[in-house]
Design a protein around this motif. Sequence first.
Motif, short mmCIF file in Angstrom:
data_model
loop_
_atom_site.label_atom_id
_atom_site.label_comp_id
_atom_site.label_asym_id
_atom_site.label_seq_id
_atom_site.Cartn_x
_atom_site.Cartn_y
_atom_site.Cartn_z
N UNK A 270 1.02 -1.27 -0.08
CA UNK A 270 -0.09 0.01 -0.07
C UNK A 270 0.87 1.24 0.09
N UNK A 271 1.93 1.15 0.63
CA UNK A 271 2.89 2.34 0.81
C UNK A 271 3.62 2.54 -0.50
N UNK A 272 3.85 1.49 -1.31
CA UNK A 272 4.42 1.41 -2.51
C UNK A 272 3.26 2.13 -3.57
N UNK A 273 2.09 1.85 -3.36
CA UNK A 273 1.23 2.42 -4.16
C UNK A 273 1.05 3.75 -4.14
N UNK A 274 1.05 4.22 -2.83
CA UNK A 274 1.09 5.69 -2.25
C UNK A 274 2.09 6.41 -3.42
N UNK A 275 3.14 5.92 -3.28
CA UNK A 275 4.43 6.55 -4.15
C UNK A 275 3.87 6.81 -5.54
N UNK A 276 3.00 6.02 -5.96
CA UNK A 276 2.58 6.26 -7.52
C UNK A 276 1.29 7.15 -7.63
N UNK A 277 1.08 7.50 -6.45
CA UNK A 277 -0.49 8.51 -6.49
C UNK A 277 -0.12 9.94 -6.24
N UNK A 278 -0.93 11.03 -6.83
CA UNK A 278 -0.56 12.41 -6.52
C UNK A 278 -1.07 12.45 -5.07
N UNK A 279 0.15 12.82 -4.25
CA UNK A 279 0.31 13.00 -2.69
C UNK A 279 -0.86 13.76 -2.16
N UNK A 280 -1.26 14.96 -2.86
CA UNK A 280 -2.39 15.77 -2.27
C UNK A 280 -3.73 15.39 -2.35
N UNK A 281 -3.86 14.34 -3.03
CA UNK A 281 -5.07 13.40 -3.17
C UNK A 281 -5.48 12.37 -2.27
N UNK A 282 -4.44 11.95 -1.48
CA UNK A 282 -4.57 10.48 -1.21
C UNK A 282 -4.56 10.34 0.31
N UNK A 283 -5.41 9.59 0.96
CA UNK A 283 -5.50 9.44 2.42
C UNK A 283 -5.25 7.73 2.50
N UNK A 284 -4.31 7.63 3.32
CA UNK A 284 -4.18 6.26 3.81
C UNK A 284 -4.28 6.00 5.17
N UNK A 285 -5.18 4.80 5.44
CA UNK A 285 -5.56 4.50 6.86
C UNK A 285 -5.17 2.93 7.12
N UNK A 286 -3.98 2.80 7.90
CA UNK A 286 -3.47 1.55 8.31
C UNK A 286 -4.02 1.22 9.61
N UNK A 287 -4.68 -0.01 9.53
CA UNK A 287 -5.58 -0.63 10.58
C UNK A 287 -4.30 -1.84 11.36
N UNK A 288 -3.69 -1.37 12.27
CA UNK A 288 -2.71 -2.43 12.84
C UNK A 288 -2.92 -3.67 13.02
N UNK A 289 -4.28 -4.01 13.61
CA UNK A 289 -4.60 -5.43 13.61
C UNK A 289 -5.56 -6.00 12.34
N UNK A 290 -5.48 -5.27 11.51
CA UNK A 290 -6.34 -5.63 10.28
C UNK A 290 -5.95 -6.84 9.58
N UNK A 291 -6.78 -7.67 9.05
CA UNK A 291 -6.41 -8.71 8.08
C UNK A 291 -6.69 -8.47 6.68
#
Length: 266
Positions: A221-242
């Motif tokens: 997911x972090x790699x994907x974010x690098x390929x997206x326009x930064x000002x339009x992206x929100x990333x929510x990481x769920x620590x215990x999410x499967x």
Amino acid sequence: MDTTGAPTNATNEIAGRLDVGDVSIAYRHAKGSAPGLMWLGGYRSDMTGTKAEVLAAHAAQNGLQFTRHDYSGHGLSGGEFADGTISLWLAQSLAVLDQVTEGPQILVGSSMGGWITLRMVQELNRRGDRGRIAGLLLIAPAPDFTSDLMQPLLSRKQKEQIETLGYLEEPSQYSDQPNIYTRALFEDGEQNRVLTGLIDTHCPVTIIQGMADPDVPHSHALKLVEHLPADNVTLSLVPDGDHRLSRPQDLDLITRSVSSLVEQVR
């Protein structure tokens, strides 16, 4: 396109079928306000999964248009699963978008559906139809999974099986039936890679990724974010999410993320 039929449930969705090439694609569609929501499921999932059902109910409660479908070889659609490729499922998804939905859509792609979602954006941009996509919600997205997530882990024996038999068979933790990955899927995946440069979405993007996902590491997911326009992206990481992200708290995060995207684009 056959749009006849009674509502399938309390969400007032109409069940229909759409011929794409020589395959009949099953879909459900509920009319409502824009932006609509379009669900794109994962590998071997169907349109009646937990997340799709929750989104259908959420759309109905908020008066939003909602559309979902089964890829060929999945669920109620025709065709053989082993014949499926990203290109084929992409063409079917674009056909549903074009012929069933109305107005701007927020595409909600889960796992492999996230890959197809990104390819849809690229194809719509290419044909000058970018206004159809209002936003993206990507849930445990798996773009380029054949080349980036699977190929590096294949043993010599597995590679030989793909070459000699034309497919790789692996046990699935989500089904009694094994997963089957064909040589055609791997070869076609190379032609559909998206993590090779900037992906111009021209819309807000929200990504939800579990950090305990055994199938798609959060580094992807972090790699994907690098390929997206930064000002339009929100990333929510769920620590215990499967990978499924189908617990009550995960589903709540998904519906809240949808609501936020709707408010952003209205």
